[in-house]
Design a protein around this motif. Structure first.
Motif, PDB file in Angstrom:
ATOM      1  N   VAL A   1     -42.793  14.473 -22.402  1.00 55.78           N
ATOM      2  CA  VAL A   1     -42.062  14.095 -24.269  1.00 55.78           C
ATOM      3  C   VAL A   1     -41.595  15.078 -24.794  1.00 55.78           C
ATOM      4  N   GLU A   2     -42.908  15.889 -25.060  1.00 53.22           N
ATOM      5  CA  GLU A   2     -42.476  17.267 -25.569  1.00 53.22           C
ATOM      6  C   GLU A   2     -41.347  18.249 -25.354  1.00 53.22           C
ATOM      7  N   LEU A   3     -42.002  18.104 -23.280  1.00 46.37           N
ATOM      8  CA  LEU A   3     -40.875  18.966 -23.092  1.00 46.37           C
ATOM      9  C   LEU A   3     -39.644  18.216 -22.329  1.00 46.37           C
ATOM     10  N   TRP A   4     -39.475  16.893 -22.656  1.00 42.03           N
ATOM     11  CA  TRP A   4     -38.426  16.689 -21.903  1.00 42.03           C
ATOM     12  C   TRP A   4     -37.026  16.655 -23.622  1.00 42.03           C
ATOM     13  N   SER A   5     -37.928  16.854 -24.558  1.00 39.06           N
ATOM     14  CA  SER A   5     -37.535  16.698 -26.090  1.00 39.06           C
ATOM     15  C   SER A   5     -36.131  18.144 -26.098  1.00 39.06           C
ATOM     16  N   GLY A   6     -37.119  18.714 -25.793  1.00 40.68           N
ATOM     17  CA  GLY A   6     -36.797  20.690 -25.330  1.00 40.68           C
ATOM     18  C   GLY A   6     -35.557  20.683 -24.771  1.00 40.68           C
ATOM     19  N   LEU A   7     -35.985  20.174 -23.299  1.00 40.46           N
ATOM     20  CA  LEU A   7     -34.492  19.897 -22.567  1.00 40.46           C
ATOM     21  C   LEU A   7     -33.557  19.345 -23.060  1.00 40.46           C
ATOM     22  N   LEU A   8     -33.446  17.933 -23.554  1.00 39.15           N
ATOM     23  CA  LEU A   8     -32.482  17.720 -24.454  1.00 39.15           C
ATOM     24  C   LEU A   8     -31.349  18.311 -26.015  1.00 39.15           C
ATOM     25  N   PHE A   9     -33.106  18.832 -26.030  1.00 41.97           N
ATOM     26  CA  PHE A   9     -32.312  20.257 -27.287  1.00 41.97           C
ATOM     27  C   PHE A   9     -31.175  21.435 -26.432  1.00 41.97           C
ATOM     28  N   SER A  10     -32.006  22.286 -25.664  1.00 44.64           N
ATOM     29  CA  SER A  10     -31.702  23.062 -25.311  1.00 44.64           C
ATOM     30  C   SER A  10     -30.304  23.315 -24.234  1.00 44.64           C
ATOM     31  N   GLY A  11     -30.388  22.042 -23.275  1.00 43.92           N
ATOM     32  CA  GLY A  11     -29.084  21.738 -22.568  1.00 43.92           C
ATOM     33  C   GLY A  11     -28.383  21.865 -23.271  1.00 43.92           C
ATOM     34  N   GLN A  12     -27.999  21.179 -24.725  1.00 49.64           N
ATOM     35  CA  GLN A  12     -26.329  20.989 -25.043  1.00 49.64           C
ATOM     36  C   GLN A  12     -26.086  21.987 -25.770  1.00 49.64           C
ATOM     37  N   ALA A  13     -27.300  23.206 -25.819  1.00 49.93           N
ATOM     38  CA  ALA A  13     -26.877  24.641 -26.617  1.00 49.93           C
ATOM     39  C   ALA A  13     -26.640  25.731 -25.121  1.00 49.93           C
ATOM     40  N   VAL A  14     -27.238  25.009 -23.822  1.00 52.44           N
ATOM     41  CA  VAL A  14     -26.527  26.160 -23.181  1.00 52.44           C
ATOM     42  C   VAL A  14     -25.620  26.380 -22.986  1.00 52.44           C
ATOM     43  N   ALA A  15     -24.691  24.851 -22.733  1.00 50.25           N
ATOM     44  CA  ALA A  15     -23.331  24.007 -22.366  1.00 50.25           C
ATOM     45  C   ALA A  15     -22.600  24.858 -23.151  1.00 50.25           C
ATOM     46  N   MET A  16     -22.774  25.217 -24.548  1.00 49.07           N
ATOM     47  CA  MET A  16     -21.720  25.783 -25.801  1.00 49.07           C
ATOM     48  C   MET A  16     -22.451  26.834 -26.093  1.00 49.07           C
ATOM     49  N   THR A  17     -23.526  27.379 -25.864  1.00 47.73           N
ATOM     50  CA  THR A  17     -23.290  29.143 -25.707  1.00 47.73           C
ATOM     51  C   THR A  17     -21.930  29.810 -24.275  1.00 47.73           C
ATOM     52  N   VAL A  18     -22.250  28.601 -23.220  1.00 51.85           N
ATOM     53  CA  VAL A  18     -20.647  29.350 -22.213  1.00 51.85           C
ATOM     54  C   VAL A  18     -19.716  29.009 -22.687  1.00 51.85           C
ATOM     55  N   VAL A  19     -18.912  28.376 -23.628  1.00 55.60           N
ATOM     56  CA  VAL A  19     -17.688  27.842 -23.920  1.00 55.60           C
ATOM     57  C   VAL A  19     -17.473  28.672 -24.844  1.00 55.60           C
ATOM     58  N   ALA A  20     -18.356  28.250 -26.270  1.00 60.31           N
ATOM     59  CA  ALA A  20     -18.024  28.419 -27.685  1.00 60.31           C
ATOM     60  C   ALA A  20     -16.826  29.858 -28.187  1.00 60.31           C
ATOM     61  N   PRO A  21     -17.438  30.264 -27.192  1.00 66.14           N
ATOM     62  CA  PRO A  21     -15.670  32.603 -27.210  1.00 66.14           C
ATOM     63  C   PRO A  21     -15.007  31.753 -26.282  1.00 66.14           C
ATOM     64  N   ILE A  22     -15.264  30.513 -25.831  1.00 64.99           N
ATOM     65  CA  ILE A  22     -13.759  30.351 -24.965  1.00 64.99           C
ATOM     66  C   ILE A  22     -13.030  29.537 -26.012  1.00 64.99           C
ATOM     67  N   TRP A  23     -13.921  28.290 -26.723  1.00 66.56           N
ATOM     68  CA  TRP A  23     -12.599  27.591 -27.765  1.00 66.56           C
ATOM     69  C   TRP A  23     -12.542  28.478 -29.608  1.00 66.56           C
ATOM     70  N   GLY A  24     -13.262  29.574 -29.534  1.00 62.98           N
ATOM     71  CA  GLY A  24     -12.822  30.362 -30.077  1.00 62.98           C
ATOM     72  C   GLY A  24     -11.371  31.125 -30.358  1.00 62.98           C
ATOM     73  N   SER A  25     -11.564  31.401 -28.938  1.00 65.10           N
ATOM     74  CA  SER A  25     -10.240  31.948 -28.510  1.00 65.10           C
ATOM     75  C   SER A  25      -8.505  31.425 -28.654  1.00 65.10           C
TER      76      SER A  25
END
Length: 403
Positions: free
Chosen positions: A44-68
């Motif tokens: 449960v701990e590892l899946w919790s971390g994965l769910l939070f981190s998976g969203q964050a990875v996607a946002m890391t990639v696209v956020a500069p594009i949305w900003g521009s």
């Protein structure tokens, strides 16, 4: 009323509703994971971390594009994209049948959402720089008020109708927030004028400009460190609260109460400290609040009851609001005119990078060494953040010294 103030108040209300929606769901994800059949020790701990981190990875990639794209096509459009997109994706989470489907939708959420960054860009671009501490502190207050209300709603909804109902509530709240921005916010957007004959800029051009600025890079570094520390306990805090309670306790409601009270103290701090930072200096506020945040984490390692944890989490919310208000004001003052979208896009990537590493690191440590150790790790990293702020941020940085 001046346009920037009118937009600030409307965005304040919309962002409060949006964050309340997100907060209806997020504190209870570990419990929903258990409902989906993940119950093994450490899983449960590892899946919790994965769910939070998976969203964050996607946002890391696209956020500069949305900003521009915000600098090119308008900031209001990006707020609407984040709110309406989030409404659809999170509502679909109510239908998932296994944890893999939930993880996929969380990644899609990272690609499409980012309401705080979009709203901050819109407010920062329109606000006079000598009022940025006040305006961004106000906006941060909306974030924390929403985050205080959301868990309380979510705890009640989850205990009464189940965890799936919380996703439906979140989708509805985000849709209402998007409609508020669409109908209420006015924007006289003018993109940055290019020199005659200049080549059209790509979406990554703003990223390059931002990363050439040493002052901005320093603030981004501190932002990563601070968010990394605050995210160590994020995925396992509900499980830690569960471990402090008897089996018959209403775990979801008490978890919502802890999250709600913490967010409420953050809301109070964001408004008062944000306004004060315009006068006393953003660097001073950043250093002092980072030190206090580190100190407040230490007692949480030793707590034996949920009520003791509630007190220290509430104290943490107050000082964390000072850290965030100071960092946001520094970014607003250092951002080149017309490039606020690029600056906050990179900032969102920096925060998302921390959100990627922090939950997985904290969850892994909790799974291996117990649920308490991440509190001490967070304290140590906040100490490092304070040191970096002292040495990297110039004493006269920000508008407080320029008036």
């Amino acid at each position: 009323m001046e346009m920037w103030k009118r937009n600030l108040y409307i965005i304040w209300g919309a962002e409060l509703v949006a964050i309340a929606g997100f907060s209806v769901v997020s504190p209870f994800l570990p419990f929903f994971i258990q409902e989906l059949g993940i119950t093994g020790e450490g899983e449960v701990e590892l899946w919790s971390g994965l769910l939070f981190s998976g969203q964050a990875v996607a946002m890391t990639v696209v956020a500069p594009i949305w900003g521009s794209l915000a600098d090119r096509y308008g900031r209001k459009l990006m707020v609407e994209r984040a709110m309406f997109g989030g409404a659809v994706i999170i509502a679909l989470m109510a239908l998932v049948q296994n944890v893999w489907q939930l993880a996929l939708l969380r990644i899609m959420q990272g690609f499409l959402t980012g309401t705080v960054a979009a709203a901050t860009t819109l407010v920062a671009a329109a606000t006079p720089r000598d009022r940025s501490g006040y305006a961004l502190g106000m906006l941060q207050t909306a974030v924390w008020v929403g985050a205080s209300v959301g868990p309380l709603i979510g705890g009640f909804v989850a205990d009464a109708w189940g965890y799936r109902a919380t996703f439906v509530v979140t989708g509805a709240l985000l849709f209402i927030a998007g409609l508020t921005v669409w109908r209420g916010v006015g924007e006289h957007f003018q993109p940055v004028q290019r020199a005659e004959g200049a080549v059209r800029e790509g979406v990554w051009h703003g990223l390059v400009l931002v990363l050439r600025d040493r002052g901005l890079v320093s603030i981004f570094s501190i932002r990563v460190i601070s968010n990394l520390a605050s995210r160590f306990i994020l995925p396992t805090l509900p499980l830690f609260i569960q471990s402090l309670l008897p089996p018959t306790a209403r775990v979801a409601s008490i978890t919502g109460l802890v999250n709600g009270v913490t967010a409420a103290t953050s809301a109070a701090g964001a408004l008062t400290i944000g306004r004060a930072s315009d006068r006393i200096g953003y660097r001073r506020v950043l250093v002092v609040c980072s030190v206090l945040a580190g100190l407040v984490y230490v007692p949480q390692f030793f707590v034996q009851s949920a009520w003791s944890l509630l007190f220290w989490q509430a104290s943490l919310g107050l000082v964390m609001s000072g850290v965030l208000a100071a960092l946001s004001a520094l970014l607003a003052n250092l951002a080149p005119e017309g490039r606020q979208g690029a600056v906050y896009g990179v900032d969102t990537s920096a925060v998302s990078l921390a959100n990627t590493i922090g939950p997985m690191a904290g969850a892994s440590i909790a799974a291996a060494f117990g649920l308490r150790l991440p509190f001490l790790l967070a304290a140590a990293v906040f100490g490092l953040s304070a040191v970096l702020a002292w040495f990297l941020v110039p004493p006269k940085a920000g508008a407080a010294s320029n008036r």
